[in-house]
Design a protein around this motif. Sequence first.
Motif, short mmCIF file in Angstrom:
data_model
loop_
_atom_site.label_atom_id
_atom_site.label_comp_id
_atom_site.label_asym_id
_atom_site.label_seq_id
_atom_site.Cartn_x
_atom_site.Cartn_y
_atom_site.Cartn_z
N LEU B 34 4.00 0.90 1.80
CA LEU B 34 4.16 -0.62 1.96
C LEU B 34 4.97 -0.93 0.47
CD1 LEU B 34 3.55 -3.12 3.28
CD2 LEU B 34 1.12 -3.13 2.07
N CYS B 35 4.26 -0.54 -0.59
CA CYS B 35 4.97 -0.95 -2.01
C CYS B 35 6.33 -0.95 -2.12
CB CYS B 35 4.08 -0.36 -2.77
SG CYS B 35 2.21 -0.97 -3.00
N VAL B 38 8.65 -3.12 0.05
CA VAL B 38 8.46 -4.57 -0.57
C VAL B 38 9.04 -4.78 -1.89
CG1 VAL B 38 6.83 -6.48 -1.25
CG2 VAL B 38 6.25 -5.07 0.61
N TYR B 78 -1.31 -6.26 0.73
CA TYR B 78 -0.22 -7.32 1.22
C TYR B 78 -0.43 -8.51 0.10
CZ TYR B 78 1.41 -11.44 3.81
OH TYR B 78 2.01 -12.47 4.35
N CYS B 81 1.06 -7.26 -3.30
CA CYS B 81 2.65 -7.28 -3.18
C CYS B 81 3.21 -8.49 -3.08
CB CYS B 81 3.09 -6.48 -2.14
SG CYS B 81 2.88 -4.73 -2.03
N LEU B 82 2.68 -9.47 -2.52
CA LEU B 82 2.88 -10.48 -2.22
C LEU B 82 3.06 -11.36 -3.79
CD1 LEU B 82 3.85 -12.64 0.08
CD2 LEU B 82 1.72 -13.42 0.12
N ARG B 85 5.80 -9.91 -5.64
CA ARG B 85 7.03 -10.26 -5.12
C ARG B 85 7.68 -11.78 -5.74
NH1 ARG B 85 11.62 -7.94 -4.19
NH2 ARG B 85 12.84 -9.39 -3.23
N ASP B 135 6.46 -14.10 2.41
CA ASP B 135 5.63 -13.73 3.44
C ASP B 135 6.30 -13.16 4.86
OD1 ASP B 135 6.57 -16.35 3.55
OD2 ASP B 135 4.82 -17.07 4.55
N ARG B 137 9.09 -11.53 4.93
CA ARG B 137 9.33 -10.14 4.49
C ARG B 137 8.43 -9.27 4.68
NH1 ARG B 137 13.15 -8.32 -0.42
NH2 ARG B 137 11.95 -6.84 -0.29
N LEU B 138 7.08 -9.59 4.27
CA LEU B 138 5.93 -8.71 4.29
C LEU B 138 5.52 -8.62 5.84
CD1 LEU B 138 3.95 -9.60 1.17
CD2 LEU B 138 4.27 -7.25 2.19
#
Lengths: 113, 195
Positions: B34-35, B38, B78, B81-82, B85, B135, B137-138
């Motif tokens: 996931l990381c 992102v 999430y 990462c948000l 980002r 959000d 993209r995630l």
Amino acid sequence: MSNPDDKNDPEWQALARAAFPRPALKGSDAFVARVMSRVQADPAQGARFWWRQPRWLWGGVAVAATIGLLWLPHRPDTAPSLAPGRLAAWMTADLEAEPEPDSLGTSIEQYFL
Amino acid sequence: MDAWERKAIDDVLAGDPASFQILVRANQDAVLSLCVSVLRSQAEAEDAAQEIFLKAFHRLRSFRHDAAFSTWLYRIAYNHCLDLRRQAHRRREQSWEAQVEQQGDAAHPFDEMPDPVLAAIDPRLQQALDRLPPDYRLILILREVQELSYDDIASVLHTSLDGVKARLKRARAALQEEARHFWQADNVPSSGATR
């Protein structure tokens, strides 16, 4: 789990495959060891104690100190000074007594008023 | 939730931090993937994944057993990462402005990101992805890379199933709109694609 609105749309699937390639990065024993060494270094569970919250704690201390320093020159004369001689004088002062006139014949309070 | 997972959580909460490595080992691939999806940088992804596991460890007492541990972990990942980002987006905008000021038309938006992860993606598609809100993209990554079900995405995002469907629909439409100038019909395989 498949959902008909995206998995059966070939146009979207082609775009998604190109935009989101599967990353090759995998976990390893070394990664687990790095995480665990940080966990062992700070094994406290639950909410961190207030003194371990440097951002808001020390930020608050800095703000309070700044406000205190800014206020210090404007404090009322009736408030005690932290300077040792002045604090002792303030504590032992006879509040009923008339202010002692200075060499100009007026007290400092009168001068400012 | 599996019994071994529940036992590992209980052991950690009972004062045995070493049991946390069972949870790290079981979830490291998912969190790292996931990381890296992102952040698109292996080095940054590893750092972020470490931070996510540390956050999970310190917040473990707040974990309620009504959802899978992995779903709860995804929620932390999430949000982390948000945040990263958004910070990166702000930094890049600032440095991009400085670059344009110095180099004018010669400035290139991807000069600062020579990571091998990017090499796998068409540069025009990279630009299209960069224009998407973080959000969007995630949620697309949760769906397309992590292959989470709609129910799991709803748990991660703390929203309803309809909310997930609506947000995914908007995210897909946004990416398709961004890519429509260069993404041709010949990119689409003739038979129905399955992943």
